[in-house]
Design a protein around this motif. Structure first.
Motif, PDB file in Angstrom:
ATOM      1  N   ASP A 112      51.951  37.807  49.053  1.00 52.80           N
ATOM      2  CA  ASP A 112      51.552  39.076  48.434  1.00 52.80           C
ATOM      3  C   ASP A 112      50.217  38.942  47.711  1.00 52.80           C
ATOM      4  OD1 ASP A 112      53.778  40.341  49.350  1.00 52.80           O
ATOM      5  OD2 ASP A 112      54.931  40.069  47.501  1.00 52.80           O
ATOM      6  N   ASN A 113      50.062  37.836  46.982  1.00 53.11           N
ATOM      7  CA  ASN A 113      48.805  37.624  46.269  1.00 53.11           C
ATOM      8  C   ASN A 113      47.646  37.442  47.232  1.00 53.11           C
ATOM      9  OD1 ASN A 113      49.998  37.856  43.825  1.00 53.11           O
ATOM     10  ND2 ASN A 113      49.934  35.700  43.280  1.00 53.11           N
ATOM     11  N   LEU A 114      47.901  36.775  48.342  1.00 52.08           N
ATOM     12  CA  LEU A 114      46.842  36.549  49.322  1.00 52.08           C
ATOM     13  C   LEU A 114      46.378  37.858  49.950  1.00 52.08           C
ATOM     14  CD1 LEU A 114      48.129  33.349  51.164  1.00 52.08           C
ATOM     15  CD2 LEU A 114      46.184  33.517  49.628  1.00 52.08           C
ATOM     16  N   ASN A 115      47.246  38.854  49.956  1.00 55.01           N
ATOM     17  CA  ASN A 115      46.889  40.125  50.587  1.00 55.01           C
ATOM     18  C   ASN A 115      46.244  41.108  49.621  1.00 55.01           C
ATOM     19  OD1 ASN A 115      47.781  39.460  53.142  1.00 55.01           O
ATOM     20  ND2 ASN A 115      49.884  40.099  52.725  1.00 55.01           N
ATOM     21  N   LEU A 116      46.239  40.794  48.324  1.00 58.29           N
ATOM     22  CA  LEU A 116      45.672  41.707  47.345  1.00 58.29           C
ATOM     23  C   LEU A 116      44.150  41.789  47.498  1.00 58.29           C
ATOM     24  CD1 LEU A 116      47.653  40.831  44.086  1.00 58.29           C
ATOM     25  CD2 LEU A 116      47.772  42.963  45.388  1.00 58.29           C
ATOM     26  N   THR A 117      43.640  43.004  47.530  1.00 60.64           N
ATOM     27  CA  THR A 117      42.190  43.186  47.563  1.00 60.64           C
ATOM     28  C   THR A 117      41.647  43.213  46.130  1.00 60.64           C
ATOM     29  OG1 THR A 117      42.300  45.597  47.467  1.00 60.64           O
ATOM     30  CG2 THR A 117      42.390  44.567  49.663  1.00 60.64           C
ATOM     31  N   PHE A 118      40.336  43.088  46.029  1.00 57.85           N
ATOM     32  CA  PHE A 118      39.705  43.214  44.713  1.00 57.85           C
ATOM     33  C   PHE A 118      40.030  44.572  44.110  1.00 57.85           C
ATOM     34  CE2 PHE A 118      36.340  44.458  41.829  1.00 57.85           C
ATOM     35  CZ  PHE A 118      36.063  43.306  41.108  1.00 57.85           C
ATOM     36  N   GLY A 119      40.034  45.605  44.964  1.00 60.69           N
ATOM     37  CA  GLY A 119      40.352  46.947  44.495  1.00 60.69           C
ATOM     38  C   GLY A 119      41.756  47.048  43.934  1.00 60.69           C
ATOM     39  N   ARG A 148      31.070  46.982  47.022  1.00 59.20           N
ATOM     40  CA  ARG A 148      30.747  45.638  47.517  1.00 59.20           C
ATOM     41  C   ARG A 148      31.953  44.704  47.545  1.00 59.20           C
ATOM     42  NH1 ARG A 148      26.191  47.557  44.720  1.00 59.20           N
ATOM     43  NH2 ARG A 148      24.205  47.148  45.787  1.00 59.20           N
ATOM     44  N   PHE A 149      32.916  44.919  46.642  1.00 57.88           N
ATOM     45  CA  PHE A 149      34.046  44.010  46.534  1.00 57.88           C
ATOM     46  C   PHE A 149      35.398  44.657  46.834  1.00 57.88           C
ATOM     47  CE2 PHE A 149      30.911  42.020  43.687  1.00 57.88           C
ATOM     48  CZ  PHE A 149      30.991  40.692  44.080  1.00 57.88           C
ATOM     49  N   ILE A 206      29.387  41.349  33.985  1.00 61.54           N
ATOM     50  CA  ILE A 206      30.417  41.231  32.940  1.00 61.54           C
ATOM     51  C   ILE A 206      31.653  42.048  33.310  1.00 61.54           C
ATOM     52  CG2 ILE A 206      30.968  41.899  30.563  1.00 61.54           C
ATOM     53  CD1 ILE A 206      28.068  41.155  29.831  1.00 61.54           C
ATOM     54  N   GLN A 207      31.444  43.265  33.826  1.00 66.03           N
ATOM     55  CA  GLN A 207      32.578  44.119  34.180  1.00 66.03           C
ATOM     56  C   GLN A 207      33.360  43.539  35.358  1.00 66.03           C
ATOM     57  OE1 GLN A 207      33.602  46.453  32.283  1.00 66.03           O
ATOM     58  NE2 GLN A 207      31.800  46.467  30.957  1.00 66.03           N
ATOM     59  N   ALA A 208      32.657  43.112  36.397  1.00 67.84           N
ATOM     60  CA  ALA A 208      33.337  42.516  37.555  1.00 67.84           C
ATOM     61  C   ALA A 208      34.086  41.256  37.149  1.00 67.84           C
ATOM     62  CB  ALA A 208      32.318  42.208  38.650  1.00 67.84           C
ATOM     63  N   ASN A 209      33.497  40.508  36.231  1.00 69.80           N
ATOM     64  CA  ASN A 209      34.105  39.257  35.796  1.00 69.80           C
ATOM     65  C   ASN A 209      35.436  39.489  35.096  1.00 69.80           C
ATOM     66  OD1 ASN A 209      33.857  36.409  35.757  1.00 69.80           O
ATOM     67  ND2 ASN A 209      33.297  36.458  33.611  1.00 69.80           N
ATOM     68  N   GLN A 210      35.586  40.649  34.449  1.00 63.81           N
ATOM     69  CA  GLN A 210      36.857  40.942  33.787  1.00 63.81           C
ATOM     70  C   GLN A 210      38.001  41.026  34.791  1.00 63.81           C
ATOM     71  OE1 GLN A 210      37.055  43.448  30.183  1.00 63.81           O
ATOM     72  NE2 GLN A 210      35.065  44.244  30.819  1.00 63.81           N
ATOM     73  N   VAL A 211      37.722  41.540  35.973  1.00 67.76           N
ATOM     74  CA  VAL A 211      38.745  41.633  37.014  1.00 67.76           C
ATOM     75  C   VAL A 211      39.109  40.242  37.519  1.00 67.76           C
ATOM     76  CG1 VAL A 211      39.294  42.547  39.307  1.00 67.76           C
ATOM     77  CG2 VAL A 211      37.974  43.927  37.683  1.00 67.76           C
ATOM     78  N   PHE A 212      38.093  39.394  37.741  1.00 62.51           N
ATOM     79  CA  PHE A 212      38.374  38.032  38.203  1.00 62.51           C
ATOM     80  C   PHE A 212      39.139  37.230  37.139  1.00 62.51           C
ATOM     81  CE2 PHE A 212      34.658  38.807  41.088  1.00 62.51           C
ATOM     82  CZ  PHE A 212      35.344  38.629  42.274  1.00 62.51           C
ATOM     83  N   LYS A 213      38.797  37.441  35.870  1.00 59.14           N
ATOM     84  CA  LYS A 213      39.513  36.749  34.787  1.00 59.14           C
ATOM     85  C   LYS A 213      40.976  37.202  34.734  1.00 59.14           C
ATOM     86  CE  LYS A 213      35.738  35.697  31.570  1.00 59.14           C
ATOM     87  NZ  LYS A 213      35.167  35.984  30.219  1.00 59.14           N
ATOM     88  N   TYR A 214      41.190  38.492  34.955  1.00 60.16           N
ATOM     89  CA  TYR A 214      42.562  39.014  34.988  1.00 60.16           C
ATOM     90  C   TYR A 214      43.331  38.391  36.147  1.00 60.16           C
ATOM     91  CZ  TYR A 214      46.392  42.312  35.813  1.00 60.16           C
ATOM     92  OH  TYR A 214      47.621  42.872  36.035  1.00 60.16           O
ATOM     93  N   ALA A 215      42.680  38.319  37.317  1.00 63.54           N
ATOM     94  CA  ALA A 215      43.329  37.724  38.493  1.00 63.54           C
ATOM     95  C   ALA A 215      43.683  36.255  38.239  1.00 63.54           C
ATOM     96  CB  ALA A 215      42.409  37.848  39.709  1.00 63.54           C
ATOM     97  N   LEU A 216      42.800  35.560  37.544  1.00 58.69           N
ATOM     98  CA  LEU A 216      43.044  34.157  37.199  1.00 58.69           C
ATOM     99  C   LEU A 216      44.233  34.045  36.249  1.00 58.69           C
ATOM    100  CD1 LEU A 216      41.580  31.484  37.943  1.00 58.69           C
ATOM    101  CD2 LEU A 216      40.332  31.697  35.801  1.00 58.69           C
TER     102      LEU A 216
END
Length: 383
Positions: free
Chosen positions: A62-69, A102-103, A135-145
């Motif tokens: 499930d995690n592998l299928n999650l998109t950035f969106g 883009r993502f 900074i904004q995009a990084n918040q999403v990656f930090k959440y995913a982490l």
């Protein structure tokens, strides 16, 4: 096992890999994942080996299928509950215009650091606030982490390219200057007094003489001004969203402040107060009667863009040095420094939460102040 393939992009040759990630328990079908954006085959092989280990250690399909969106929607549904409406609208705009195109459709596990660098490079060619986008995009990656959706943040260590405007030299410095010198301020205020309504003249006078933000001034109510003590209270800001005017508290504790007014400014405000009362007496339908300091003729709050448009028009008409509305705030700070105010005094008057913001203005202070510094040194050493 992973399969590797070279492909061509506008930036040159890149590598990708495809890997079988097992069976989807919901559909019973085998799933594959594709990851792109590697500069060399070796980079792709390293990433493939890492992904294989993650699958062995239990990373879910499930995690592998999650998109950035998908992850953005998860993050923003929580984050939006903790911020003001104006901030929410600003963040949504940045993601809609620059980040999600883009993502958004990419699987977040497949986004690589080279791809992130490539995207930041592209964005930096079109807008100046690329660091805020990062900074904004990084918040999403930090959440995913944090949620164990990804094992590593691909945006970490991605650098912001130097923009051409940052490479200031003597030839373009004057054009880059986003503030006015004292003689330019005097010239502008003569123009506003002669050509604009009293309301607009007082507004521009306050922007220059207080360093307040335009949203702070347009949210002012008469009970925020104490004519006896000569102080003005700045605790809120005006925000416009979908045709609705919203008065919200200032973003930080430092933004909520009490600042002094000079006698000339107080006199202008009293004059405007009298004129507004007379206008309100003739308009019985004014639902904001005697409440808001600066309104339209019908008593409703003013558009935030009005001052921008008016300033741009006057600059063009009178061939003035071009600055923005924010440049008037910068102007106030620069002239305060020139008048001898300390960095701490300017920080408190402008409501900066971070003194570095004040320091950044100080480093761009006017040439006149720089000349005064040399003269001060000369007078001291020759005593």
């Amino acid at each position: 096992m992973a399969s590797f393939q070279k492909y061509t992009t506008k930036q040159g040759q890149m590598w990708m890999f495809k890997m079988d990630t097992g069976i989807n328990p919901q559909t019973g079908k085998r799933k594959t994942t594709t990851r792109r954006g590697f500069k060399t085959k070796k980079e792709a092989q390293v990433a493939a080996n890492k992904l294989e280990q993650e699958l062995i250690s239990g990373t879910t399909i499930d995690n592998l299928n999650l998109t950035f969106g998908d992850v953005f929607n998860q993050w923003f549904s929580n984050h939006s509950k903790t911020i003001k409406q104006s901030t929410k609208k600003s963040i949504e705009s940045k993601f809609k215009k620059h980040i999600l195109p883009r993502f958004g459709k990419l699987k977040i596990n497949e986004i690589t650091r080279p791809y992130c660098q490539q995207m930041i490079n592209e964005i930096s060619q079109n807008i100046t606030s690329v660091n805020d986008i990062k900074i904004q995009a990084n918040q999403v990656f930090k959440y995913a982490l944090k949620m164990d959706i990804i094992q590593k943040n691909p945006l970490e260590h991605v650098s912001i390219p130097k923009q051409q405007k940052d490479l200031i030299n003597e030839d373009n410095y004057e054009n880059e200057r986003n503030y006015w010198k004292k003689n330019e301020v005097k010239q502008f205020l003569v123009v506003t007094k002669e050509e604009l309504s009293l309301r607009d003249h007082v507004l521009f006078h306050l922007l220059i003489y207080t360093g307040a933000r335009k949203g702070e001034l347009l949210a002012l109510k008469w009970d925020d001004i104490n004519f006896e003590t000569g102080f003005i209270r700045l605790t809120k800001t005006l925000f416009h969203d979908n045709g609705e005017f919203i008065f919200q508290t200032s973003k930080t504790k430092e933004s909520r402040r009490l600042i002094s007014l000079d006698t000339k400014t107080l006199s202008l405000l009293k004059k405007w107060r009298i004129e507004q009362i007379q206008a309100n007496l003739a308009n019985s339908n004014n639902r904001f009667k005697d409440e808001i300091v600066f309104t339209r003729d019908n008593g409703s709050p003013m558009r935030l863009a009005y001052l921008n448009d008016k300033l741009s028009s006057l600059i063009k008409k009178h061939k003035l040095h071009r600055i923005t509305i924010h440049g008037l705030r910068h102007t106030h700070a620069s002239l305060l420094f020139e008048a001898g105010a300390s960095i701490k005094e300017v920080q408190e008057r402008l409501g900066h939460s971070d003194i570095q913001m004040t320091m950044n203005i100080y480093t761009h202070v006017t040439d006149d102040l720089k000349e005064q510094t040399a003269e001060k040194f000369q007078r001291y050493i020759e005593l």
